[in-house]
Design an enzyme around this catalytic site. Structure first.
Site, PDB file in Angstrom:
ATOM      1  N   GLU A 215       2.337   8.440   5.105  1.00  0.00           N
ATOM      2  CA  GLU A 215       2.895   7.369   5.901  1.00  0.00           C
ATOM      3  C   GLU A 215       4.562   7.681   5.640  1.00  0.00           C
ATOM      4  OE1 GLU A 215       5.358   4.555   6.694  1.00  0.00           O
ATOM      5  OE2 GLU A 215       4.675   3.738   4.950  1.00  0.00           O
TER       6      GLU A 215
ATOM      7  N   CYS B 140      10.869   1.897   6.982  1.00  0.00           N
ATOM      8  CA  CYS B 140      10.244   2.676   8.006  1.00  0.00           C
ATOM      9  C   CYS B 140      10.072   2.017   9.193  1.00  0.00           C
ATOM     10  CB  CYS B 140       9.068   3.572   7.347  1.00  0.00           C
ATOM     11  SG  CYS B 140       7.969   2.664   6.775  1.00  0.00           S
TER      12      CYS B 140
END
Length: 451
Positions: free
Chosen positions: A227, A261
């Site tokens: 991720e 993110c």
């Protein structure tokens, strides 16, 4: 054995210290997890799910402590820490427990059965920006699936994750099943990824480090979930109330000082609305208060470190040198405190429009029509998240279908309000998915029994 001091970005004080795990200690921890994994995998799913529920309650009970250490170690405003590192963590644990109870561990087909079995030992490496939450998204499904886990949290914010592990063991996870190591990525992290006995590597962090983790895992022929970063677009359509939408979109971009993110750091808007959008965005950014994260009035705390501050300001300075126009003066605060910056007149291929800044920097990008908006939103190496703000459900659905992103959020829905939705991205945003049944699948092997 080296001691790593944790320096608070709030005031520069030492707020914690951890002993870096020696390579031999990492390997011993993995070996213990390996030995304990079969018995844990034999524990009934209902019992593992019950442990997750007890763990969730323990997190809520320790909420003030977890929020306080998170805020001190990485500068997150205390109220946000309570929401994202306590309440959301408990929700992920509870949701994963429910998903595990409903998951089709055994599927019967014509002439064969499919069994989802534990993958084995998981090496989990987590970041500093949402330190406990990012542990939960990996550890909850891995343990629910019957895997053993060895966790390496970020050395910049280790205390919350350490407490999280302690609470799991108190809730009933066997200590040997749940190993914890501390240290820096190039030493402890690499040792963990390459240790004999690891079956799955789950990593959250930068693209640069993630590519190395993926290469190391691949060399050992072990599964990897990554991720990574994002450069998410928020597409504002021409049928919305700009006065209501633009401030909300701006605030979303600056959550956790932009250190997220999936932050929507590219704001796409109709070209004809440029003047109004710029005025509203500037006003929304200037209204955000930067300061002590323990102050309830604070919207943005400091960046995690002076080095991160220099990185963010470097992006801003280079963008301005290339012709970007800041909306309002760029405030000079004492590092690592960083005021939010909104940039207009940015070329679509500019560095600041394409690279992940990981700070409070929002880029405004006009578009001509829906097709152009989709093209701009997709013009990125990343594909973690995207947002659409609009009034026409059919139009929103048509645009969402063409966006290349792992999540598309409509009209302000946040990831944290949907803890069962899969999270992960396209392209350089990574490989694999977290949360819900998709998170469980990352930690299962598929066995077919033919009869």
């Amino acid at each position: 054995m080296d001691e790593i001091q944790v320096i608070s970005p709030v005031d520069g004080s030492v707020v914690a210290a951890v002993a870096e795990t020696e390579p031999a200690g990492v390997r011993t921890t993995v070996a213990a997890a390996r030995a304990a994994a079969p018995a844990w995998g034999d524990v009934p799913v209902a019992d593992r799910a019950a442990i997750l529920d007890r763990w969730a309650q323990a997190v809520l009970d320790a909420g003030d402590e977890i929020a306080a250490v998170t805020s001190a170690e990485m500068g997150m405003p205390l109220a946000l820490a309570r929401v994202t590192q306590v309440e959301l963590v408990a929700a992920v644990l509870q949701n994963t427990a429910a998903a595990a109870r409903d998951f089709p561990w055994l599927q019967k087909h014509d002439g064969f059965e499919v069994h989802h079995v534990p993958a084995g030992v998981v090496a989990a490496i987590t970041p500093w920006n949402f330190p406990v939450y990012q542990c939960a998204t990996k550890l909850a499904p891995a343990l629910a699936a019957g895997c053993a886990v060895v966790l390496k949290p970020s050395e910049l914010a280790p205390t919350g994750p350490t407490r999280f592990v302690e609470l799991a063991i108190a809730a009933g996870v066997p200590a040997a099943v749940f190993g914890l190591v501390h240290g820096r990525g190039p030493t402890v992290g690499e040792t963990l990824v390459t240790a004999d006995g690891v079956d799955v590597v789950s990593f959250t962090g930068s693209v640069a480090v993630g590519s190395k983790v993926g290469a190391l895992a691949g060399a050992a022929i072990r599964r990897v979930a990554l991720e990574l970063g994002g450069k998410s677009a928020a597409v504002v359509l021409d049928d919305v109330d700009l006065d209501e939408v633009i401030p909300r979109a701006v605030r979303a971009a600056f959550v956790n000082s932009g250190q997220a993110c999936n932050a929507p750091t590219r704001l796409l808007y109709p070209r004809a609305s440029a003047d109004r959008v710029e005025a509203l965005a500037a006003a929304a950014a200037s209204a955000l208060r930067v300061g002590d994260p323990s102050d309830p009035a604070t919207d943005l705390g400091p960046l995690v470190s002076a080095a991160q501050y220099e990185r963010v300001r470097g992006f801003v300075d280079r963008a301005m040198a290339a012709g970007a126009r800041p909306l309002g003066p760029v405030a000079e605060l004492a590092p690592p405190y960083c005021a939010p910056v909104v940039l207009a007149d940015v070329e679509r291929d500019a560095e600041v429009a394409r690279e992940e800044v990981f700070g409070p920097v929002l880029v405004l990008l006009p578009y001509d029509d829906d097709a152009d908006a989709i093209a701009v939103a997709n013009d990125t190496d990343y594909g973690l998240s995207a947002e659409i703000w609009g009034a026409d459900p059919a139009r929103i659905a048509a645009i969402a279908a063409r966006l290349r992103a792992g999540q598309v959020k409509v009209n302000g829905v946040r990831t944290r309000t949907r803890p069962g939705a899969p999270f992960g991205g396209f392209g350089k945003s990574g490989v694999g998915r977290e949360l819900g049944e998709w998170g469980l699948l990352e930690f299962c092997e598929v066995k077919a029994v033919l009869a």
